[in-house]
Design a protein around this motif. Structure first.
Motif, PDB file in Angstrom:
ATOM      1  N   ALA A 137       0.934  -1.184  -0.092  1.00 23.19           N
ATOM      2  CA  ALA A 137      -0.073  -0.020   0.203  1.00 23.19           C
ATOM      3  C   ALA A 137       0.796   1.163  -0.031  1.00 23.19           C
ATOM      4  O   ALA A 137       2.040   1.104   0.562  1.00 23.19           O
ATOM      5  N   GLU A 138       0.354   2.215  -0.499  1.00 22.94           N
ATOM      6  CA  GLU A 138       1.289   3.544  -0.587  1.00 22.94           C
ATOM      7  C   GLU A 138       0.069   4.946  -0.566  1.00 22.94           C
ATOM      8  O   GLU A 138      -0.966   4.896  -0.973  1.00 22.94           O
ATOM      9  N   VAL A 139       0.696   5.536   0.222  1.00 21.90           N
ATOM     10  CA  VAL A 139      -0.161   7.090   0.566  1.00 21.90           C
ATOM     11  C   VAL A 139       0.777   8.121  -0.196  1.00 21.90           C
ATOM     12  O   VAL A 139       1.860   8.249   0.362  1.00 21.90           O
ATOM     13  N   VAL A 269      18.405   0.072   7.566  1.00 24.09           N
ATOM     14  CA  VAL A 269      18.730   0.925   6.538  1.00 24.09           C
ATOM     15  C   VAL A 269      17.796   0.863   5.241  1.00 24.09           C
ATOM     16  O   VAL A 269      17.394   1.752   4.398  1.00 24.09           O
ATOM     17  N   ARG A 270      17.273  -0.467   4.928  1.00 25.25           N
ATOM     18  CA  ARG A 270      16.390  -0.804   3.956  1.00 25.25           C
ATOM     19  C   ARG A 270      17.374  -0.833   2.793  1.00 25.25           C
ATOM     20  O   ARG A 270      18.181   0.120   2.755  1.00 25.25           O
ATOM     21  N   GLY A 271      16.954  -1.301   1.778  1.00 25.05           N
ATOM     22  CA  GLY A 271      17.808  -1.568   0.523  1.00 25.05           C
ATOM     23  C   GLY A 271      17.754  -0.500  -0.688  1.00 25.05           C
ATOM     24  O   GLY A 271      18.456  -0.772  -1.681  1.00 25.05           O
ATOM     25  N   ARG A 298       9.325   5.971   3.967  1.00 17.58           N
ATOM     26  CA  ARG A 298       8.675   7.216   3.500  1.00 17.58           C
ATOM     27  C   ARG A 298       9.665   7.328   2.287  1.00 17.58           C
ATOM     28  O   ARG A 298      10.792   6.858   2.215  1.00 17.58           O
ATOM     29  N   TYR A 299       9.157   7.834   1.123  1.00 19.56           N
ATOM     30  CA  TYR A 299      10.036   8.175  -0.010  1.00 19.56           C
ATOM     31  C   TYR A 299       9.518   9.663  -0.578  1.00 19.56           C
ATOM     32  O   TYR A 299       8.806   9.817  -1.476  1.00 19.56           O
ATOM     33  N   ASP A 300       9.961  10.847   0.387  1.00 20.24           N
ATOM     34  CA  ASP A 300       9.470  12.165   0.186  1.00 20.24           C
ATOM     35  C   ASP A 300       9.992  12.614  -1.194  1.00 20.24           C
ATOM     36  O   ASP A 300       9.389  13.729  -1.774  1.00 20.24           O
TER      37      ASP A 300
END
Ligand code: HAM
Length: 437
Positions: A137-139, A269-271, A298-300
């Motif tokens: 899911a994404e917001v 840290v996530r990839g 997050r990916y702002d």
């Protein structure tokens, strides 16, 4: 005879009745997403390779090493083709669709979910496939619609806790970190690089490569010898700027208020390159080495990296293969085979057997009962069919003497055990018994 054609390495067939489990998982996920106003988006499995290079990042393992990509020539062989890829994840595709269809023109925040296959050329092992399935899911939306609010982060995490609860999955751990943003990351990378310079030659070859290409990934290293070195490296948390620090504190405050437990993991840290600020994973102890059921964050800056307007976002993807595995492990643990089959022998012995069974259960022994009408042979056969480890014979002689015949069904041995010692004899000999006891 031509060779038999088999499924491709890292892929598998999902057959009935397993497909029923998958369908009901999907149905529960859709129901929970509905409660939080998420709607379904379906993007193609094939995308332009550049989409992943510019979002996930060329130096990441997923894009650098694990893509199924090919040059697609639709016209003459001599013409330059377009590089296409099977999607390794779905966030980039959703953000591409957001930009392509100008979805910011729709009111408020866009809340999407998706269910579908993803592809990574990883080394297959338990819980790791080349075609696997994600429920994600994404917001996403303009800042003016509240997309940057820490309340959105907390809502997404709370939704996940709700979904796992509905699925009957307990015992998960939410690992949480803030990986900073465009304004504070360069400073952190600088100090991390400087610190690595002095120690990197003592680290594994992968870390030596990462120190040059993507130093943050060093924090992710699992090699035991590297751990004391990594523990001493500078931490992102100490270099967050004031905004990021406040944002992260607010996420934690809301999570605490809505009773979603979490642990801070400064090494998470996530990839992928697109992550900023809040990053998280849910892990489960029953999964073994590949213990992440889901991950996200997050990916702002992602929309802008793909030439779109500013559109901060946050999302997650659950590995559905691992979710199914977790449910199977949980039900295996719940439907444990009995430790002992209590076999009353002779008329009137049900009473004494019931008393003994109660004593044993109070001491944590898993008991299945027979009946006084059963002949000894029938009792022993039933005990074997149930895969009980022991059969305990409760006849008049045993009750009077206080010494009971305990038969180890796997070995066929029978010993005489005093009443008080039965629980410790039965549990003490458990080999590979449940760790839940
Ligand atoms: P990810 O952490 O790469 O994140 O994948 C999410 C989940 O997919 C993992 O936690 C794992 O359960 C599952 N998974 C990944 N690779 C495999 C594999 N080879 N076999 C089986 N399961 C696997 C993402 O994909 C991001 N797009 C998540 C996200 C959404 N971030 C923001 N929005």
């Amino acid at each position: 005879m031509p060779n038999l054609i088999k499924s491709v390495r890292g892929t598998r067939d999902l057959l009935p009745p397993d497909t029923e489990t998958w369908n009901s998982l999907d149905a529960i996920a859709r129901e929970v997403f509905g409660l939080y106003s998420f709607q379904e988006i379906r993007t193609p499995v094939i995308e332009d390779l550049q989409l992943f290079q510019r979002s996930v990042g060329e130096d990441t393992d997923v894009v650098g090493k694990e893509m199924f990509a090919w040059e697609d020539r639709t016209r003459a062989q001599s013409e330059k083709g377009q590089w296409l890829a099977l999607r390794p994840e779905n966030t980039a595709g959703v953000v591409r669709a957001y930009i392509e269809h100008k979805l910011w023109e729709r009111p408020g925040l866009q809340r999407f979910y998706y269910i579908g296959p993803q592809f990574r050329r990883e080394r297959p092992q338990k819980g790791r496939y080349r075609q696997f399935y994600q429920i994600g899911a994404e917001v996403i939306g303009p800042t003016s619609a509240g997309s940057e609010s820490p309340a959105v982060d907390a809502e997404v995490l709370e939704m996940l806790a709700m979904l796992l609860e509905r699925l009957g999955i307990q015992g998960w751990t939410l690992q949480l970190n803030s990986v900073g943003c465009a304004s504070d990351r360069p400073k952190y990378l600088e100090v991390l690089r400087a610190a690595l310079k002095d120690v990197v030659d003592k680290m594994c070859v992968d870390c030596q490569r990462r120190a040059v290409t993507n130093p943050l990934r060093v924090l992710d290293c699992k090699v035991p010898e590297d751990q004391p070195i990594i523990e001493k490296l500078p931490r992102q948390a100490d270099y967050l700027d004031e905004d990021c620090r406040r944002h992260f504190a607010e996420v934690q405050k809301i999570l605490t208020a809505v009773d979603v437990p979490f642990v801070l993991n400064h090494r998470l840290v996530r990839g992928f390159d697109y992550y900023t600020r809040t990053a998280f994973e849910f892990t489960h102890g029953l999964l073994g080495a590949q213990n992440a059921i889901l991950g996200g964050g997050r990916y702002d800056g992602l929309s802008e990296a793909l030439s779109g307007p500013p559109a901060p976002g946050i999302g997650f993807a659950i590995g559905e293969d691992r979710l199914v595995m977790t449910l199977q492990e949980i039900s295996k643990a719940a439907s444990k085979t009995p430790d002992v089959y209590v076999a009353p022998l002779g008329a009137g012995m049900n009473v004494a057997a019931a008393q003994l069974a109660r004593e044993l259960r109070r001491n944590g022994v898993i008991v299945t009962m027979g009946d006084e009408t059963f002949k000894l042979k029938k009792s022993l056969e039933t005990a074997s069919k149930l895969a009980a480890r022991f059969a305990l014979i409760v006849g008049e002689n045993e009750v009077n003497s206080g010494q009971f015949a305990l038969k180890n069904l796997a070995r066929g041995e029978q010993i005489s055990v005093a009443r008080a010692e039965l629980p410790s004899r039965i549990i003490g000999s458990s080999q590979g018994g449940s760790s839940l006891r």
